[in-house]
Write a protein that holds these residues in place. Sequence first.
Motif, PDB file in Angstrom:
ATOM      1  N   SER A 344       0.851  -1.188   0.000  1.00 18.56           N
ATOM      2  CA  SER A 344       0.000   0.000   0.000  1.00 18.56           C
ATOM      3  C   SER A 344       0.886   1.236   0.000  1.00 18.56           C
ATOM      4  CB  SER A 344      -0.923   0.017   1.230  1.00 18.56           C
ATOM      5  OG  SER A 344      -0.177   0.193   2.422  1.00 18.56           O
ATOM      6  N   VAL A 345       0.424   2.286  -0.656  1.00 20.46           N
ATOM      7  CA  VAL A 345       1.175   3.541  -0.716  1.00 20.46           C
ATOM      8  C   VAL A 345       0.236   4.681  -0.339  1.00 20.46           C
ATOM      9  CG1 VAL A 345       2.606   5.061  -2.122  1.00 20.46           C
ATOM     10  CG2 VAL A 345       2.648   2.586  -2.530  1.00 20.46           C
ATOM     11  N   TYR A 346       0.498   5.281   0.804  1.00 24.95           N
ATOM     12  CA  TYR A 346      -0.372   6.279   1.424  1.00 24.95           C
ATOM     13  C   TYR A 346       0.140   7.699   1.177  1.00 24.95           C
ATOM     14  CZ  TYR A 346      -0.777   9.196   5.702  1.00 24.95           C
ATOM     15  OH  TYR A 346      -0.871  10.247   6.594  1.00 24.95           O
ATOM     16  N   VAL A 347      -0.764   8.577   0.706  1.00 26.20           N
ATOM     17  CA  VAL A 347      -0.442   9.978   0.460  1.00 26.20           C
ATOM     18  C   VAL A 347      -1.074  10.833   1.566  1.00 26.20           C
ATOM     19  CG1 VAL A 347      -0.544  11.891  -1.168  1.00 26.20           C
ATOM     20  CG2 VAL A 347      -0.490   9.541  -2.018  1.00 26.20           C
ATOM     21  N   PRO A 348      -0.264  11.510   2.377  1.00 25.77           N
ATOM     22  CA  PRO A 348      -0.817  12.369   3.421  1.00 25.77           C
ATOM     23  C   PRO A 348      -1.391  13.652   2.844  1.00 25.77           C
ATOM     24  CG  PRO A 348       1.566  12.500   3.422  1.00 25.77           C
ATOM     25  CD  PRO A 348       1.201  11.464   2.403  1.00 25.77           C
ATOM     26  N   GLY A 349      -2.025  14.450   3.710  1.00 24.18           N
ATOM     27  CA  GLY A 349      -2.808  15.560   3.193  1.00 24.18           C
ATOM     28  C   GLY A 349      -2.331  16.952   3.537  1.00 24.18           C
ATOM     29  N   LEU A 350      -3.306  17.844   3.615  1.00 22.56           N
ATOM     30  CA  LEU A 350      -3.100  19.277   3.796  1.00 22.56           C
ATOM     31  C   LEU A 350      -2.194  19.579   4.980  1.00 22.56           C
ATOM     32  CD1 LEU A 350      -4.359  21.731   2.293  1.00 22.56           C
ATOM     33  CD2 LEU A 350      -6.004  21.879   4.152  1.00 22.56           C
ATOM     34  N   GLY A 351      -1.237  20.470   4.769  1.00 22.80           N
ATOM     35  CA  GLY A 351      -0.346  20.888   5.837  1.00 22.80           C
ATOM     36  C   GLY A 351       0.844  19.977   6.051  1.00 22.80           C
ATOM     37  N   SER A 425       5.735  -1.269  -9.203  1.00 20.51           N
ATOM     38  CA  SER A 425       5.307  -2.374 -10.072  1.00 20.51           C
ATOM     39  C   SER A 425       6.489  -2.993 -10.797  1.00 20.51           C
ATOM     40  CB  SER A 425       4.278  -1.866 -11.092  1.00 20.51           C
ATOM     41  OG  SER A 425       3.101  -1.414 -10.462  1.00 20.51           O
ATOM     42  N   ALA A 426       7.450  -2.157 -11.203  1.00 17.11           N
ATOM     43  CA  ALA A 426       8.601  -2.651 -11.964  1.00 17.11           C
ATOM     44  C   ALA A 426       9.549  -3.480 -11.102  1.00 17.11           C
ATOM     45  CB  ALA A 426       9.354  -1.485 -12.594  1.00 17.11           C
ATOM     46  N   THR A 427       9.688  -3.117  -9.831  1.00 12.34           N
ATOM     47  CA  THR A 427      10.690  -3.784  -8.990  1.00 12.34           C
ATOM     48  C   THR A 427      10.115  -4.905  -8.133  1.00 12.34           C
ATOM     49  OG1 THR A 427      10.414  -2.100  -7.252  1.00 12.34           O
ATOM     50  CG2 THR A 427      12.146  -1.728  -8.894  1.00 12.34           C
ATOM     51  N   ASN A 428       8.784  -4.969  -7.993  1.00 10.00           N
ATOM     52  CA  ASN A 428       8.204  -6.034  -7.176  1.00 10.00           C
ATOM     53  C   ASN A 428       8.450  -7.401  -7.815  1.00 10.00           C
ATOM     54  OD1 ASN A 428       5.835  -7.893  -6.201  1.00 10.00           O
ATOM     55  ND2 ASN A 428       5.922  -6.208  -4.742  1.00 10.00           N
ATOM     56  N   ARG A 429       8.850  -8.366  -7.007  1.00 13.68           N
ATOM     57  CA  ARG A 429       9.276  -9.664  -7.525  1.00 13.68           C
ATOM     58  C   ARG A 429       8.143 -10.668  -7.665  1.00 13.68           C
ATOM     59  NH1 ARG A 429      14.919 -10.457  -4.049  1.00 13.68           N
ATOM     60  NH2 ARG A 429      15.761  -8.368  -4.469  1.00 13.68           N
ATOM     61  N   ASN A 430       6.954 -10.313  -7.219  1.00 18.01           N
ATOM     62  CA  ASN A 430       5.820 -11.220  -7.336  1.00 18.01           C
ATOM     63  C   ASN A 430       5.187 -11.103  -8.715  1.00 18.01           C
ATOM     64  OD1 ASN A 430       5.316 -12.336  -4.411  1.00 18.01           O
ATOM     65  ND2 ASN A 430       5.788 -10.155  -4.179  1.00 18.01           N
ATOM     66  N   GLU A 431       4.614 -12.193  -9.162  1.00 20.47           N
ATOM     67  CA  GLU A 431       4.040 -12.208 -10.512  1.00 20.47           C
ATOM     68  C   GLU A 431       2.873 -11.239 -10.635  1.00 20.47           C
ATOM     69  OE1 GLU A 431       2.029 -15.406 -13.650  1.00 20.47           O
ATOM     70  OE2 GLU A 431       3.142 -16.102 -11.890  1.00 20.47           O
ATOM     71  N   ASP A 432       2.030 -11.172  -9.624  1.00 19.58           N
ATOM     72  CA  ASP A 432       0.872 -10.277  -9.666  1.00 19.58           C
ATOM     73  C   ASP A 432       0.627  -9.704  -8.269  1.00 19.58           C
ATOM     74  OD1 ASP A 432      -1.367  -8.888 -10.464  1.00 19.58           O
ATOM     75  OD2 ASP A 432      -2.713 -10.611 -10.331  1.00 19.58           O
ATOM     76  N   PRO A 433       1.427  -8.723  -7.844  1.00 20.58           N
ATOM     77  CA  PRO A 433       1.274  -8.169  -6.500  1.00 20.58           C
ATOM     78  C   PRO A 433      -0.052  -7.431  -6.355  1.00 20.58           C
ATOM     79  CG  PRO A 433       2.764  -6.818  -7.790  1.00 20.58           C
ATOM     80  CD  PRO A 433       2.487  -8.042  -8.611  1.00 20.58           C
ATOM     81  N   HIS A 434      -0.570  -7.401  -5.126  1.00 20.86           N
ATOM     82  CA  HIS A 434      -1.794  -6.657  -4.832  1.00 20.86           C
ATOM     83  C   HIS A 434      -1.387  -5.289  -4.294  1.00 20.86           C
ATOM     84  CE1 HIS A 434      -5.017  -5.365  -1.952  1.00 20.86           C
ATOM     85  NE2 HIS A 434      -5.717  -5.554  -3.059  1.00 20.86           N
ATOM     86  N   MET A 435      -1.781  -4.222  -5.005  1.00 22.71           N
ATOM     87  CA  MET A 435      -1.349  -2.875  -4.648  1.00 22.71           C
ATOM     88  C   MET A 435      -2.549  -1.996  -4.322  1.00 22.71           C
ATOM     89  SD  MET A 435       1.762  -2.386  -7.393  1.00 22.71           S
ATOM     90  CE  MET A 435       1.953  -0.663  -6.941  1.00 22.71           C
ATOM     91  N   THR A 436      -2.401  -1.231  -3.251  1.00 24.28           N
ATOM     92  CA  THR A 436      -3.471  -0.359  -2.776  1.00 24.28           C
ATOM     93  C   THR A 436      -2.983   1.078  -2.704  1.00 24.28           C
ATOM     94  OG1 THR A 436      -4.328  -2.175  -1.412  1.00 24.28           O
ATOM     95  CG2 THR A 436      -5.133   0.038  -0.920  1.00 24.28           C
ATOM     96  N   ALA A 437      -3.720   1.979  -3.330  1.00 28.83           N
ATOM     97  CA  ALA A 437      -3.440   3.418  -3.248  1.00 28.83           C
ATOM     98  C   ALA A 437      -4.322   4.010  -2.155  1.00 28.83           C
ATOM     99  CB  ALA A 437      -3.723   4.086  -4.585  1.00 28.83           C
TER     100      ALA A 437
END
Length: 619
Positions: A344-351, A425-437
């Motif tokens: 998962s890749v989390y983007v923080p917010g305002l401030g 996505s390019a560097t992950n070694r799994n065939e089909d990783p599960h990714m969460t934004a």
Amino acid sequence: MRLRGALTWTQLRELKCSELEGAADGWGRVSNRADAARDRIDKQLLAGLQATQEGEAAEAASARLCELSRNFQYVYMECGLVRTTLNSLAQELRGTQRRLRAALDDADGLKFTVHADGSVSYPAAGEHLITRERLPGGTAEGSSLPPLLSTPPALTAPNPHAARAREIADTIASAVSEANQIDARYAATLVKLTARDGLRTTDAMWADAHGDATVVRGLADAYLKDSIPTDRSPAERKAWWDGLTQEHREEYLAVYPDEIGNLDGIPAEVRDAANRDNLALLIGKLEGRVGDEGSQTRLAGLRAIDEQLRAGGHPPMFLLGIGEEGNGRAIVSYGDPDRARNVSVYVPGLGTALDEEFARNDLRRARDTAVGAREYDASSASVVWLGYDAPQLSAADVTGNTDVMFADQARVGAVAYNEFMSGVSATNRNEDPHMTAIGHSYGSLTVGQAAQRQGGIPGADDIVLLGSPGTGADSADELGVGRKHVFVGAAENDPVTAMPARIEARGMATGAVSGAMVGAAAGGPVGAALGGLGGGAAAYLAQDAQADDREIWFGTDPAHEAFGARRFRVEDGPRPVGDLGGFTAHTNYFNPDEDEESADNIALIVAGRGHEISTQERR
């Protein structure tokens, strides 16, 4: 290499550049040994001590080990800089040597004589036009000046060899002059690459190391930097890195840790190693900016991140990005995003900015997410991504036209976020990783903008929007993963999720200013932002008075049934009236101590088990 006197053409001809490269290899071996020693201290000695011992003696021993690790890190970096300096020197001198030897071969083939001073004698040749006598030979003096500034040979002697001899002499003079200039530049650099006596690496030495790295980078641009594929895709960058020799990889890490550490498509372990070194250099650089408030704020954030990296822990931390540009950059992963099946890749917010608050709070959110997801799937990693400038809203800002500013910053951030996701996505070694934004607060707008770009968010399977003021989309269908894979957490008492649509809010500017003032006092930067945009409790109360309850600040409310996302259950949180408790409702989504159900739902989604979440009725 000569540190005194001038290099002659005979010395340049006989120079063995391979010996310079051999010396570079020796410095490289010392650098690698120091790096291995630092790694052993950090991962074995220090980690073992902290895991098994407590008390003052253990703390003192840990402090000494940390200092020893820092010393080895300094040796690793400085020796690496010497190695690259010598290799770059060998490459530059080899080019001038090649031109010199070609000129000497030409002279030998024409039976010319090259003298010790670089002048070239040529034999008699040709005939005088009138007397028919053989034209005498002569000697051509070389010049390193450009051709237009030197005397044309045709005006000095008619012998057909004269012009060619002059060309050869000029080439010799030019090669020797260039070699001496190269020698002087590199000698000055190597003299600077000296350490002070003693066993302790001081802050001043780290500041000096930053200057050393800057100088060596200038010398090595043609040798190394020009080959870094900054304009290529993350997949192409990975292929470039994979194709390098181990020696070249080590040189890039030693000289360009900032470039390699922040280059999407480079493996996580490599980025982590580069960024830890770059972190030390940045700390040394910013420590010298006494009196600069912005630098000192970022310095506090860098030190807090460094402290956590050195403390270790589980899941292991990976520093995937660090920088001082804009409001600061920091990308930290808990767990290896290249090996994990779930990322998962989390983007923080305002401030949000690179400061101590970010290092304490936003990093904890990523860690809480990783720990929670690992309860369902041990192969999980969670990243906090501060790779753009989130708006830094003050009371003065809210009276102006913030609409364009907000949209622009989210769009710029969206491009950088997608680049990072493409790298994962390019560097992950799994065939089909599960990714969460994951986007929180204003970060959900950035994620929403990223999802609406052509092709969507690279690799993303699920999207999570928390405390969202809107995404700029009218429907979850516009986010590229299908509405069943768009999840929303919206506390009923979170004022950001109840911001009035901009058209209804235009008359609230005066209230926004006062709200920012109150919010700043109550909740710091986030409090100022929330108070400013919503006028404190006014934002919460204004939702019921809107003409269209589907619309909030940035489009359709993601928690509304019209948007079509899956809303998961979270705590309502305290009402934002009187005690401004709504700030708490806005910041608790990740916290398992304050909102266990929300944190657990996020963990389920990240672990690829979104079908198991507890749901909440949409608005």
